[in-house]
Structure formats: structure tokens, C-alpha cells
Design a protein around this motif. Structure first.
Motif, short mmCIF file in Angstrom:
data_model
loop_
_atom_site.label_atom_id
_atom_site.label_comp_id
_atom_site.label_asym_id
_atom_site.label_seq_id
_atom_site.Cartn_x
_atom_site.Cartn_y
_atom_site.Cartn_z
N ILE A 120 24.46 61.15 69.84
CA ILE A 120 23.16 61.76 69.53
C ILE A 120 22.07 60.71 69.71
O ILE A 120 22.14 59.61 69.17
N CYS A 173 26.14 68.54 65.83
CA CYS A 173 27.54 68.63 66.24
C CYS A 173 27.71 67.87 67.55
O CYS A 173 26.78 67.83 68.36
N ASN A 174 28.90 67.31 67.78
CA ASN A 174 29.15 66.61 69.04
C ASN A 174 30.47 67.01 69.70
O ASN A 174 30.94 66.34 70.60
N ASP A 175 31.05 68.12 69.26
CA ASP A 175 32.34 68.57 69.78
C ASP A 175 32.30 70.09 69.88
O ASP A 175 32.13 70.78 68.88
N LYS A 176 32.43 70.62 71.11
CA LYS A 176 32.37 72.08 71.30
C LYS A 176 33.61 72.80 70.79
O LYS A 176 33.55 73.98 70.47
N LYS A 217 27.09 64.95 74.34
CA LYS A 217 25.86 64.28 73.92
C LYS A 217 24.71 65.26 73.68
O LYS A 217 24.62 66.29 74.36
N THR A 218 23.86 64.90 72.73
CA THR A 218 22.70 65.70 72.34
C THR A 218 21.48 64.80 72.37
O THR A 218 21.55 63.65 71.95
N PRO A 269 26.40 71.08 70.01
CA PRO A 269 26.54 69.94 70.91
C PRO A 269 26.02 70.22 72.32
O PRO A 269 26.04 71.36 72.79
#
Length: 143
Positions: free
Chosen positions: A65, A80-83, A96-97, A113
């Protein structure tokens, strides 16, 4: 100022940044100058936070992020960073965001994410952001 009741492992903290009690900042995180990181926040390793950023209480900033300059992140915003989160997932793929300059995110918003929130957008309290947000717009509810 780094509060004595926080655990700040990073040496990449900009001048005049305040990190309040009960925060954890991991070693590789980068935080710019004149930021205010309020209590009970967690900032992971692969994180970049620009200058003049306010992060209110109860926010976790996960790997991948990036938050650019002059951003406000309200209390209990969820990133969130995981779909496809699965416990002990050996095939985890970091998504990545990016939060661009001048964005304001209201309390309890959820940012999924892989999202980019573009310059000066406003995300209303409780919003669920599921796709990229154009610059200079206000989002409420599910987007």
C-alpha cells in the motif's frame, strides 16, 4: 515524536511526524514528514506513506500500500492486499493499492486490493471501494 508505548522498528520516519501509543511500524516502512499516525495503528514493511498524512486510530496499512502526500485516512479504515485470502496460503500474491495526493477516506471505509484512488477524491464513511476511483469525485456507498 514517537510515543514510548509504540513499537517503531523503522528508521525511515520523516521530521515532525508523530506516532502515538500502541502503534506498530515494521522495519522497512517509509513514513514522510509532518504525518500524524494515531493510536492503535499497524504499518507493515512494504508501505510508503508520503508527507502531511493523517492516519486516524485503528487503521492497518498492509504490504503493497502506497499513500501519497496530504491524505486523510479516517478511523478504522480497512485496506486489503489479497484478493483471495486463505489461511497459510503458500501461493499468496500481493496486490498493490495506491492512494494518490489529497485523498480523504472517511471512517470505516473498506478499500479492496489493487485499487487506485486518484487525486483529491473523497471516500465517504462506510463506503466499499471495489474499483479505481477517478480524481476529484466523491464516492458514497458501494463503488
Amino acid at each position: 515524536m514517537i510515543h514510548s508505548l509504540s513499537d517503531v522498528q523503522s528508521s525511515h520516519i520523516g521530521e515532525n511526524t508523530n506516532i502515538w501509543q500502541f502503534c506498530v511500524v515494521l522495519a522497512n516502512a517509509v513514513i514522510g514528514k509532518n504525518c500524524n499516525i494515531c493510536s492503535h495503528c499497524f504499518i507493515e514493511n512494504d508501505v510508503i506513506i508520503g508527507d502531511n498524512v493523517t492516519i486516524k486510530c485503528g487503521v492497518q496499512i498492509w504490504d503493497g500500500i502506497t499513500i501519497e502526500d496530504n491524505v486523510f485516512v479516517g478511523p478504522n479504515v480497512t485496506f486489503c492486499n489479497d484478493k483471495y485470502p486463505i489461511s497459510k496460503n503458500e501461493n499468496f500474491q500481493l496486490v498493490k493499492t495506491k492512494i494518490k495526493k489529497g485523498v480523504s477516506i472517511g471512517a470505516n471505509a473498506t478499500i479492496l486490493p489493487g485499487i487506485t484512488i486518484n487525486e483529491n477524491a473523497i471516500i465517504g464513511a462506510g463506503a466499499i471501494v471495489t474499483k479505481d476511483v477517478p480524481a476529484n469525485v466523491t464516492i458514497i456507498g458501494k463503488f
